[in-house]
Design a protein around this motif. Structure first.
Motif, PDB file in Angstrom:
ATOM      1  N   MET A   1     -20.942 -38.790 -23.885  1.00 16.04           N
ATOM      2  CA  MET A   1     -20.523 -39.730 -24.980  1.00 16.04           C
ATOM      3  C   MET A   1     -21.210 -39.230 -26.427  1.00 16.04           C
ATOM      4  SD  MET A   1     -18.099 -41.529 -24.390  1.00 16.04           S
ATOM      5  CE  MET A   1     -17.473 -43.279 -24.369  1.00 16.04           C
ATOM      6  N   ALA A   2     -22.587 -38.842 -26.434  1.00 16.45           N
ATOM      7  CA  ALA A   2     -23.205 -38.612 -27.675  1.00 16.45           C
ATOM      8  C   ALA A   2     -22.454 -37.472 -28.268  1.00 16.45           C
ATOM      9  CB  ALA A   2     -24.426 -38.344 -27.417  1.00 16.45           C
ATOM     10  N   LYS A   3     -21.913 -36.377 -27.491  1.00 13.88           N
ATOM     11  CA  LYS A   3     -21.291 -35.471 -28.338  1.00 13.88           C
ATOM     12  C   LYS A   3     -19.920 -36.028 -28.896  1.00 13.88           C
ATOM     13  CE  LYS A   3     -23.103 -31.503 -25.420  1.00 13.88           C
ATOM     14  NZ  LYS A   3     -22.872 -30.383 -24.765  1.00 13.88           N
ATOM     15  N   LEU A   4     -19.152 -36.563 -28.139  1.00 14.21           N
ATOM     16  CA  LEU A   4     -18.275 -37.079 -28.834  1.00 14.21           C
ATOM     17  C   LEU A   4     -18.261 -37.994 -30.156  1.00 14.21           C
ATOM     18  CD1 LEU A   4     -15.014 -37.383 -28.302  1.00 14.21           C
ATOM     19  CD2 LEU A   4     -15.408 -39.433 -26.887  1.00 14.21           C
ATOM     20  N   ARG A   5     -19.123 -38.906 -30.309  1.00  7.77           N
ATOM     21  CA  ARG A   5     -19.657 -39.452 -31.254  1.00  7.77           C
ATOM     22  C   ARG A   5     -20.098 -38.478 -32.463  1.00  7.77           C
ATOM     23  NH1 ARG A   5     -22.790 -44.833 -29.432  1.00  7.77           N
ATOM     24  NH2 ARG A   5     -21.308 -45.416 -27.801  1.00  7.77           N
ATOM     25  N   GLU A   6     -20.635 -37.515 -32.119  1.00  8.38           N
ATOM     26  CA  GLU A   6     -21.143 -36.380 -33.177  1.00  8.38           C
ATOM     27  C   GLU A   6     -19.769 -35.652 -33.481  1.00  8.38           C
ATOM     28  OE1 GLU A   6     -23.780 -32.266 -32.895  1.00  8.38           O
ATOM     29  OE2 GLU A   6     -24.510 -34.348 -31.969  1.00  8.38           O
ATOM     30  N   GLU A   7     -19.042 -35.308 -32.802  1.00 12.88           N
ATOM     31  CA  GLU A   7     -17.695 -34.649 -33.046  1.00 12.88           C
ATOM     32  C   GLU A   7     -16.831 -35.388 -34.089  1.00 12.88           C
ATOM     33  OE1 GLU A   7     -16.501 -31.553 -32.745  1.00 12.88           O
ATOM     34  OE2 GLU A   7     -18.583 -31.148 -32.195  1.00 12.88           O
ATOM     35  N   TYR A   8     -16.926 -36.983 -33.742  1.00 12.05           N
ATOM     36  CA  TYR A   8     -16.219 -37.907 -34.571  1.00 12.05           C
ATOM     37  C   TYR A   8     -16.568 -38.032 -35.913  1.00 12.05           C
ATOM     38  CZ  TYR A   8     -14.093 -42.206 -35.651  1.00 12.05           C
ATOM     39  OH  TYR A   8     -13.388 -43.321 -36.639  1.00 12.05           O
ATOM     40  N   LYS A   9     -17.630 -38.051 -36.135  1.00 13.62           N
ATOM     41  CA  LYS A   9     -18.681 -37.946 -37.478  1.00 13.62           C
ATOM     42  C   LYS A   9     -18.301 -36.759 -38.382  1.00 13.62           C
ATOM     43  CE  LYS A   9     -22.584 -40.962 -36.355  1.00 13.62           C
ATOM     44  NZ  LYS A   9     -24.026 -40.960 -36.281  1.00 13.62           N
ATOM     45  N   LYS A  10     -18.529 -35.395 -37.615  1.00  9.38           N
ATOM     46  CA  LYS A  10     -18.089 -34.364 -38.172  1.00  9.38           C
ATOM     47  C   LYS A  10     -16.693 -34.227 -38.736  1.00  9.38           C
ATOM     48  CE  LYS A  10     -21.292 -31.230 -35.800  1.00  9.38           C
ATOM     49  NZ  LYS A  10     -21.429 -30.152 -34.868  1.00  9.38           N
ATOM     50  N   PHE A  11     -15.941 -34.663 -37.801  1.00  9.82           N
ATOM     51  CA  PHE A  11     -14.281 -34.890 -38.116  1.00  9.82           C
ATOM     52  C   PHE A  11     -13.950 -35.678 -39.342  1.00  9.82           C
ATOM     53  CE2 PHE A  11     -10.102 -36.691 -37.959  1.00  9.82           C
ATOM     54  CZ  PHE A  11      -9.297 -35.687 -38.046  1.00  9.82           C
ATOM     55  N   LEU A  12     -14.796 -36.728 -39.356  1.00 10.95           N
ATOM     56  CA  LEU A  12     -14.544 -37.624 -40.623  1.00 10.95           C
ATOM     57  C   LEU A  12     -15.165 -36.902 -41.997  1.00 10.95           C
ATOM     58  CD1 LEU A  12     -15.285 -41.264 -39.190  1.00 10.95           C
ATOM     59  CD2 LEU A  12     -12.925 -40.265 -39.788  1.00 10.95           C
ATOM     60  N   GLU A  13     -16.421 -36.480 -41.810  1.00 10.76           N
ATOM     61  CA  GLU A  13     -17.104 -35.648 -43.059  1.00 10.76           C
ATOM     62  C   GLU A  13     -15.957 -34.663 -43.456  1.00 10.76           C
ATOM     63  OE1 GLU A  13     -20.582 -34.531 -41.537  1.00 10.76           O
ATOM     64  OE2 GLU A  13     -21.658 -36.601 -41.399  1.00 10.76           O
ATOM     65  N   ASP A  14     -15.563 -33.789 -42.460  1.00  9.84           N
ATOM     66  CA  ASP A  14     -14.453 -32.641 -42.703  1.00  9.84           C
ATOM     67  C   ASP A  14     -13.279 -33.299 -43.735  1.00  9.84           C
ATOM     68  OD1 ASP A  14     -13.721 -29.946 -42.854  1.00  9.84           O
ATOM     69  OD2 ASP A  14     -12.342 -30.266 -41.240  1.00  9.84           O
ATOM     70  N   ILE A  15     -12.677 -34.380 -43.145  1.00 10.80           N
ATOM     71  CA  ILE A  15     -11.455 -35.070 -43.787  1.00 10.80           C
ATOM     72  C   ILE A  15     -11.828 -35.424 -45.055  1.00 10.80           C
ATOM     73  CG2 ILE A  15     -10.066 -36.975 -43.575  1.00 10.80           C
ATOM     74  CD1 ILE A  15      -9.297 -35.138 -41.509  1.00 10.80           C
ATOM     75  N   GLU A  16     -13.085 -36.007 -45.118  1.00 12.75           N
ATOM     76  CA  GLU A  16     -13.417 -36.562 -46.683  1.00 12.75           C
ATOM     77  C   GLU A  16     -13.470 -35.453 -47.659  1.00 12.75           C
ATOM     78  OE1 GLU A  16     -16.979 -39.063 -45.970  1.00 12.75           O
ATOM     79  OE2 GLU A  16     -15.824 -40.645 -45.244  1.00 12.75           O
ATOM     80  N   LYS A  17     -14.428 -34.248 -47.205  1.00  5.17           N
ATOM     81  CA  LYS A  17     -14.411 -33.212 -47.953  1.00  5.17           C
ATOM     82  C   LYS A  17     -13.006 -32.587 -48.481  1.00  5.17           C
ATOM     83  CE  LYS A  17     -18.567 -31.439 -46.463  1.00  5.17           C
ATOM     84  NZ  LYS A  17     -19.201 -30.332 -45.552  1.00  5.17           N
ATOM     85  N   ASN A  18     -12.265 -32.323 -47.688  1.00  2.38           N
ATOM     86  CA  ASN A  18     -10.914 -31.718 -47.782  1.00  2.38           C
ATOM     87  C   ASN A  18      -9.797 -32.680 -48.389  1.00  2.38           C
ATOM     88  OD1 ASN A  18     -11.688 -29.050 -46.981  1.00  2.38           O
ATOM     89  ND2 ASN A  18     -11.650 -29.855 -44.938  1.00  2.38           N
TER      90      ASN A  18
END
Length: 175
Positions: A1-18
């Protein structure tokens, strides 16, 4: 589950940048959050289903184990009955006094003594019944042998008288 949360955070950061438009960014975050919630709900349902399936399988396995144990007990009892070291009991009816008694099967024994009248009884473990053996009618436990003996004697008497008549007829013819 920890990997899934990490990927979720990365996805939101990527969206906010782009995404530069704040409305579009907020829309994507809400929609993605709804999507993730659905995925998590489905995963929870799948985990619940697998957990219940495992419980059901464990219960069925327990029932099977109980049945197998009962079957093993039955097999052990059958083996004990078949291969018992104590041997088998064999019922004897004394032909002299009609006393019934039980002995252990021992194929090495060829005779046994009646505990009541003390007469010796011969044992035949072969199981073969002799067809030519005739009862002499002298045993007290004999039933029906006397009738057979009488029939044989009557037959012999008839044969004797028939042969006597035949001889007389032959003698008459000679004269």
């Amino acid at each position: 589950m920890a990997k899934l949360r990490e990927e979720y955070k990365k996805f939101l950061e990527d969206i906010e940048k782009n995404l530069k438009n704040k409305e579009d960014l907020e829309y994507v975050k809400v929609r993605f959050s709804m999507f993730v919630d659905k995925v998590i709900d489905e995963m929870d349902m799948l985990i619940d289903y697998k957990t219940q399936t495992m419980k059901d399988l464990e219960e069925k396995q327990k029932e099977i184990d109980e049945k197998m144990n009962k079957m093993q007990q039955i097999i052990d009892n059958i083996e004990k009955d078949i291969y018992s070291e104590d041997g088998f009991d064999f019922e004897i009816i004394c032909p002299y006094c009609d006393n019934q008694f039980v002995i252990d099967v021992d194929e090495d024994k060829t005779e046994v003594e009646c505990p009541v009248c003390n007469n010796i009884i011969e044992l035949d473990w072969s199981g073969d019944v002799e067809e030519d053996s005739e009862c002499n009618g002298s045993c007290s436990g004999c039933h029906g042998c006397d009738e057979e003996q009488e029939k044989k004697e009557n037959k012999q008497d008839n044969n004797s008288s028939n042969s006597k008549e035949n001889r007389e007829e032959n003698n008459d013819d000679d004269m």
